[in-house]
Structures are given as C-alpha cells and as structure tokens.
Design an enzyme around this catalytic site. Structure first.
Site, PDB file in Angstrom:
ATOM      1  N   CYS A  68       0.840  -1.205   0.000  1.00  0.00           N
ATOM      2  CA  CYS A  68       0.000   0.000   0.000  1.00  0.00           C
ATOM      3  C   CYS A  68       0.872   1.252   0.000  1.00  0.00           C
ATOM      4  O   CYS A  68       1.506   1.588   0.996  1.00  0.00           O
ATOM      5  CB  CYS A  68      -0.917  -0.061   1.218  1.00  0.00           C
ATOM      6  SG  CYS A  68      -1.620   1.513   1.741  1.00  0.00           S
ATOM      7  N   CYS A  71       0.148   3.929   2.554  1.00  0.00           N
ATOM      8  CA  CYS A  71       0.555   3.510   3.906  1.00  0.00           C
ATOM      9  C   CYS A  71       2.013   3.901   4.159  1.00  0.00           C
ATOM     10  O   CYS A  71       2.366   4.344   5.247  1.00  0.00           O
ATOM     11  CB  CYS A  71       0.394   2.009   4.084  1.00  0.00           C
ATOM     12  SG  CYS A  71      -1.307   1.450   3.938  1.00  0.00           S
TER      13      CYS A  71
END
Ligand SMILES: [Zn+2]
Length: 148
Positions: A68, A71
């Site tokens: 991700c 993230c």
C-alpha cells in the site's frame, strides 16, 4: 505476553508488561531509565488485544500493508506521532495481510486506516493519509478529561 524494549544505553533486552509501555521504566542490567515507548509497535492479534485492554493512555492503531503506497507515505507521520506523544499515548501497527481477522473485526477495507482506542473502546476510526498533527489531535482529545 510481555513486549521487549532494548536499552539504548547498554543494549540489554528488557521485558515489559503491556500496561507499562507508556511509563518510564528502568533497565534491569544497567539501571538507567527506559523511556516510554516512542516508536510504532508492530503487533499481532494477541498483543493488540492485551495492549488495547490494559493501556492507561490512548492508543492509535495504524492498519497498513506492505503493498500500500499511501501507507508508506503515512508511515513517517505515524512514527512522528509516536515520538511526539511518547508517555501520553501508544502507537501500534497492524499488518492487514498478516492479521486479516483483526482487520476484519474493525471492518478495515481502505488502508491506511487509523483507529483510536481509549480505555479499551474504539472512539474514532478514519481511512486515508493524515499528517501527524491530525493524529496527535485525535490522541489529545481521546485523553479522558476530568469532569468539572
Ligand atoms: Zn541498560
């Protein structure tokens, strides 16, 4: 289940109970102070539950995954929050690939996904990257204020 804190003075690995993560302790080997946890702690489901239930300070949880991109963009903000709020809050990271049941328990779909707990209760949850000022604001407002 204790967590391990490495003494920055002598390198001794000290075992700490989950409910003392935000306290200043003392190294068992060199007796120097062990500062409160000041970095995000990667947790599994067992440790997550233990810390959420026993913590006397607010807990920020960062649900993330290695694939991700956002993230990773949020990670320095999460780390900064852990440093700024050391002793006043605890920051946990949950890898949603490794701990899918935990992510499912909190209906985590979009990540990063941030959850704030106080006294064992979920009080806020929000998806998407935010900066450390926002996270710290959540934690400060999560501290129970004495009624007047
Ligand atoms: Zn030491």
């Amino acid at each position: 289940m204790p967590t391990i804190r490495t003494c920055k003075t002598c390198g001794q690995k000290n075992r700490l109970a989950a409910n003392h993560l935000a306290d200043t302790g003392r190294c068992g080997a060199c007796k120097n102070p062990l500062p409160p946890l000041d970095e995000p702690l990667q947790v599994d489901t067992v440790l997550f539950d233990e810390i959420i239930q026993s913590s006397r300070v607010p807990v920020l949880v960062d649900f993330w995954a290695d694939w991700c991109g956002p993230c990773h963009a949020a990670a320095p903000e999460v780390a900064r929050t852990a440093k700024d709020m050391a002793g006043q809050a605890i920051v946990l990271k949950v890898d949603t690939d490794k701990h899918q049941q935990l992510a499912a328990r909190f209906a985590v779909r979009g990540i990063p996904n941030f959850a704030v707990f106080t006294s064992g209760k979920l009080i806020k949850q929000q998806a998407g990257v935010v900066d450390h000022n926002v996270m710290e604001g959540w934690l400060r407002s999560a501290v129970p204020t004495p009624s007047v």
